[in-house]
Design an enzyme around this catalytic site. Structure first.
Site, mmCIF file in Angstrom:
data_model
loop_
_atom_site.group_PDB
_atom_site.id
_atom_site.type_symbol
_atom_site.label_atom_id
_atom_site.label_comp_id
_atom_site.label_asym_id
_atom_site.label_seq_id
_atom_site.Cartn_x
_atom_site.Cartn_y
_atom_site.Cartn_z
ATOM 1 N N ASP A 144 0.827 -1.205 0.000
ATOM 2 C CA ASP A 144 0.000 0.000 0.000
ATOM 3 C C ASP A 144 0.864 1.259 0.000
ATOM 4 O OD1 ASP A 144 -2.435 1.425 2.360
ATOM 5 O OD2 ASP A 144 -1.942 1.908 0.285
ATOM 6 N N SER A 174 -0.862 17.081 -11.512
ATOM 7 C CA SER A 174 -1.145 16.814 -12.926
ATOM 8 C C SER A 174 -1.859 18.045 -13.487
ATOM 9 C CB SER A 174 -2.067 15.589 -13.053
ATOM 10 O OG SER A 174 -2.471 15.431 -14.411
HETATM 11 C C1 LIG Z 1 -10.187 -3.826 3.247
HETATM 12 O O1 LIG Z 1 -9.044 -3.835 2.420
HETATM 13 C C2 LIG Z 1 -8.273 -2.699 2.439
HETATM 14 C C3 LIG Z 1 -8.607 -1.546 3.141
HETATM 15 C C4 LIG Z 1 -7.740 -0.454 3.088
HETATM 16 C C5 LIG Z 1 -6.563 -0.503 2.348
HETATM 17 C C6 LIG Z 1 -5.642 0.665 2.286
HETATM 18 N N1 LIG Z 1 -6.103 1.634 1.293
HETATM 19 C C7 LIG Z 1 -6.260 -1.647 1.640
HETATM 20 C C8 LIG Z 1 -7.090 -2.735 1.692
HETATM 21 O O2 LIG Z 1 -6.820 -3.854 1.013
#
Ligand SMILES: COc1ccc(CN)cc1O
Length: 333
Positions: free
Chosen positions: A35, A200
């Site tokens: 992430d 952008s």
């Molecule tokens: C419920 O799954 C998620 C919730 C939040 C994030 C971070 N944006 C990644 C995930 O896969």
């Protein structure tokens, strides 16, 4: 001068990309969501409630795990999900690159979005360590810990629609893209500090080009942990104005259209160049199984506070997260 690569693959509907990492001694293999929009490496714990069906991490069976006494963490994400818990250090290997004392945050509480997502065991945060949530002392991301050992202090994300992609650390694979890599400097203003953020200054819907400079320029983040492309209302409205069946549905919480609509490409400027997201990537999924109404891959960022270039946009490019030069690079592929 190390370099590493690790495969990544999307779950159904390209909702998230799952990448395996090894934690502990002996190695425990965990499927994780990398992430670039957050900076905590957290895993579901073996004794955490709500983890049935998940692969979990057990610090008690790792001879290299050490509890970080007094340390806790708690995080909430843009989609309303959240998790929290305590902290260990342990060996974490990604793509044959090993950090021997990585802060491994173990979840003891999980929101339903995570307990129901049995594809993943946790997240690997790859944004800046400045937004890590561990208290009393913020911890370094895995990338920040490995960075000084890498041939180049950068990593790349090569997410793909319908086939395996990769995250590379320490090098740019010249065969992974076509044409030039277009770079934009990271935005350092307070709202965006901590994220892989860029400006952008223009976009095109199909062949209609709009130049957005000054206050209408789009400032957003490259976020592998967000599924969709979330942009300002004006940009989103201009896009769906070209889709005759599109409506902004209160009930569905965004733009929907007829699943057999032919969607225009969406092109956004980056530095001296631009990236085109093919129209078919902008049909995310049917609003429910078998429905003839489909939910758009481009939606409004209103309520978030920042624009997010999520997986729908990232999978159209090779993206270079260039820490050494504080810049973000995008190339077609
Ligand atoms: C419920 O799954 C998620 C919730 C939040 C994030 C971070 N944006 C990644 C995930 O896969």
């Amino acid at each position: 001068d190390e370099q590493g690569t690790v495969a990544t693959a999307a779950t159904t509907e390209d909702t998230e990309w799952i990448t395996s990492i090894s934690v502990g001694t002996p190695a425990q293999t965990l499927p994780m969501d990398f992430d670039t929009g957050s900076s905590d490496l957290w895993v579901m714990g073996a004794s955490t409630s709500g983890t049935s069906g998940h692969t979990t991490y057990n610090a008690n069976t790792s001879t290299s795990a050490e509890a970080m006494s007094g340390a806790t963490w708690t995080i909430s994400y843009g989609d309303g999900s959240s998790s929290s818990g305590d902290v260990y250090t342990d060996v974490v290997t990604i793509g044959n690159l090993t950090v021997s004392q990585q802060a491994v945050e173990v979840a003891t509480t999980l929101s339903s979005e995570f307990t129901s997502d049995t594809a993943l065991s946790g997240l690997v945060g790859l944004a800046m360590s400045s937004i890590n949530t561990v208290k009393p002392t913020a911890q370094q991301t895995w990338f920040d810990n490995i960075k000084s050992n890498l041939a180049s202090p950068l990593f790349t994300a090569d997410l793909k629609h319908g086939e395996q992609g990769s995250y590379n650390f320490g090098y740019i694979d010249s065969s992974a893209y076509t044409g030039s890599i277009y770079y934009a400097d990271l935005v350092t203003s307070s709202t965006y500090a901590g994220f892989w953020s860029f400006v952008s200054n223009g976009y095109s819907v199909g062949s209609n080009t709009t130049t957005t400079t000054g206050s209408t320029a789009v400032t957003g983040i490259a976020d592998t942990g967000t599924t969709l492309l979330m942009l300002p209302d004006a940009v989103v409205a201009a896009y769906y104005a070209e889709v005759s069946s599109a409506v902004d549905s209160e009930q569905e919480g965004g733009y929907i259209f007829s699943c057999d609509a032919t969607l225009p490409d969406f092109t956004f400027n980056v530095g001296e160049g631009s990236i085109t997201v093919p129209g078919e990537y902008l049909n995310f999924e049917a609003i429910s199984t078998g429905s003839s109404s489909c939910y758009g891959g481009l939606q409004s960022d209103s309520g978030i506070g920042i624009s997010i270039f999520g997986d729908v946009a990232l999978k159209a490019a090779l993206v270079v997260f260039d820490s050494g030069n504080s810049r973000l690079g995008w190339a077609a592929k």
